[in-house]
Design a protein around this motif. Structure first.
Motif, PDB file in Angstrom:
ATOM      1  N   MET A 126       0.810  -1.216   0.000  1.00 33.20           N
ATOM      2  CA  MET A 126       0.000   0.000   0.000  1.00 33.20           C
ATOM      3  C   MET A 126       0.845   1.269   0.000  1.00 33.20           C
ATOM      4  N   THR A 127       2.011   1.234   0.621  1.00 36.20           N
ATOM      5  CA  THR A 127       2.828   2.448   0.727  1.00 36.20           C
ATOM      6  C   THR A 127       3.769   2.655  -0.458  1.00 36.20           C
ATOM      7  N   ASN A 128       4.324   1.571  -0.997  1.00 31.21           N
ATOM      8  CA  ASN A 128       5.300   1.712  -2.090  1.00 31.21           C
ATOM      9  C   ASN A 128       5.016   0.797  -3.279  1.00 31.21           C
ATOM     10  N   GLY A 129       3.807   0.267  -3.350  1.00 28.69           N
ATOM     11  CA  GLY A 129       3.446  -0.593  -4.478  1.00 28.69           C
ATOM     12  C   GLY A 129       4.207  -1.905  -4.461  1.00 28.69           C
ATOM     13  N   PHE A 130       4.397  -2.489  -5.636  1.00 29.71           N
ATOM     14  CA  PHE A 130       5.051  -3.786  -5.733  1.00 29.71           C
ATOM     15  C   PHE A 130       6.511  -3.714  -5.296  1.00 29.71           C
ATOM     16  N   LYS A 131       7.151  -2.553  -5.513  1.00 33.12           N
ATOM     17  CA  LYS A 131       8.537  -2.382  -5.058  1.00 33.12           C
ATOM     18  C   LYS A 131       8.622  -2.484  -3.531  1.00 33.12           C
ATOM     19  N   GLY A 132       7.624  -1.895  -2.853  1.00 31.12           N
ATOM     20  CA  GLY A 132       7.589  -1.979  -1.401  1.00 31.12           C
ATOM     21  C   GLY A 132       7.353  -3.396  -0.923  1.00 31.12           C
ATOM     22  N   TYR A 133       6.510  -4.132  -1.659  1.00 30.86           N
ATOM     23  CA  TYR A 133       6.237  -5.535  -1.339  1.00 30.86           C
ATOM     24  C   TYR A 133       7.527  -6.347  -1.431  1.00 30.86           C
ATOM     25  N   LEU A 134       8.283  -6.121  -2.526  1.00 31.65           N
ATOM     26  CA  LEU A 134       9.554  -6.817  -2.697  1.00 31.65           C
ATOM     27  C   LEU A 134      10.562  -6.405  -1.629  1.00 31.65           C
ATOM     28  N   MET A 135      10.462  -5.130  -1.207  1.00 24.05           N
ATOM     29  CA  MET A 135      11.370  -4.625  -0.183  1.00 24.05           C
ATOM     30  C   MET A 135      11.256  -5.445   1.100  1.00 24.05           C
ATOM     31  N   TYR A 136      10.025  -5.755   1.489  1.00 22.74           N
ATOM     32  CA  TYR A 136       9.824  -6.529   2.719  1.00 22.74           C
ATOM     33  C   TYR A 136      10.298  -7.970   2.554  1.00 22.74           C
ATOM     34  N   ILE A 137      10.210  -8.492   1.334  1.00 22.31           N
ATOM     35  CA  ILE A 137      10.745  -9.829   1.089  1.00 22.31           C
ATOM     36  C   ILE A 137      12.265  -9.821   1.236  1.00 22.31           C
ATOM     37  N   ILE A 138      12.903  -8.787   0.653  1.00 22.93           N
ATOM     38  CA  ILE A 138      14.357  -8.653   0.754  1.00 22.93           C
ATOM     39  C   ILE A 138      14.799  -8.518   2.209  1.00 22.93           C
ATOM     40  N   LEU A 139      14.004  -7.798   3.013  1.00 22.24           N
ATOM     41  CA  LEU A 139      14.340  -7.613   4.429  1.00 22.24           C
ATOM     42  C   LEU A 139      14.378  -8.938   5.193  1.00 22.24           C
ATOM     43  N   LEU A 140      13.699  -9.945   4.673  1.00 18.46           N
ATOM     44  CA  LEU A 140      13.648 -11.243   5.353  1.00 18.46           C
ATOM     45  C   LEU A 140      14.732 -12.210   4.878  1.00 18.46           C
TER      46      LEU A 140
END
Length: 207
Positions: free
Chosen positions: A113-127
């Protein structure tokens, strides 16, 4: 033979219940995030932007961070393992499964919701790559502690006493050792690999 099959079916049914609760909790967490008001979404967006701005310039590669991560993770591992000796451990495991499911659903929805699909991928990368170790450890520990608790108290109900089988305790102790070893490996990945991976992702896509 019948008793063995009965215990096997019971273990499978407990795992199925936990897995279903996990999926439901993910859905609830996602719905909760999607029903936040606009002001809360903006707050999360600002926090996300601040993190993305500051992270590449931060020096995360230090032994203090490693100690903090390891102590935090091992405390959780020890807590779940010790709860295996209590009669309410199975209920606690259900709560842990629900908590993690809700958190995953909520966090990934906020990222989208905050950064679109890039933000979604960001949280995956964080894990990554630490959760490649953490997730199997948690699943393994929850299953083993649930089984240990079930066997321990079913034995107690039959004998009307509290007598831990030596072999059962040794096997359960090695469960703890295995979980700690893989948690330490995950902690090394989280301290020294993940920050570099996140920095690369941020710079690569200009998030």
């Amino acid at each position: 033979m019948t008793n063995v099959l009965g215990r096997y079916r019971k273990k499978i049914s407990v795992f199925k219940i936990q897995f279903i609760l996990f999926l439901i909790a993910i859905a609830v967490g996602s719905l909760f995030a999607n029903n936040l008001n606009g002001n809360r979404i903006e707050e999360y967006k600002l926090l996300s932007g601040y993190f993305i701005t500051k992270f590449p310039s931060s020096d995360y590669l230090n032994i203090e961070l490693f100690k903090f991560i390891i102590w935090k993770r091992i405390k959780l591992i020890l807590g779940i393992w010790i709860l295996g000796f209590t009669f309410f451990e199975i209920i606690i495991n259900y709560i842990i499964v629900i908590y993690f499911g809700f958190s995953i659903g909520f966090i990934f929805s906020i990222g989208l919701m905050t950064n679109g699909f890039k933000g979604y991928l960001m949280y995956i990368i964080l894990l990554l790559p630490q959760y490649i170790f953490y997730i199997p450890v948690m699943i393994y520990l929850i299953v083993k502690s649930t089984n240990f608790c079930s066997n321990l108290y079913s034995h107690r109900s039959r004998t009307r006493g509290f007598n831990i089988n030596k072999q059962m305790f040794i096997e359960y102790f090695f469960v703890l050792v295995i979980c700690i070893i893989f948690t330490i490996v995950g902690g090394i990945m989280e301290t020294y690999v993940n920050p570099q991976l996140v920095k690369w992702y941020i710079s690569a896509i200009n998030l």
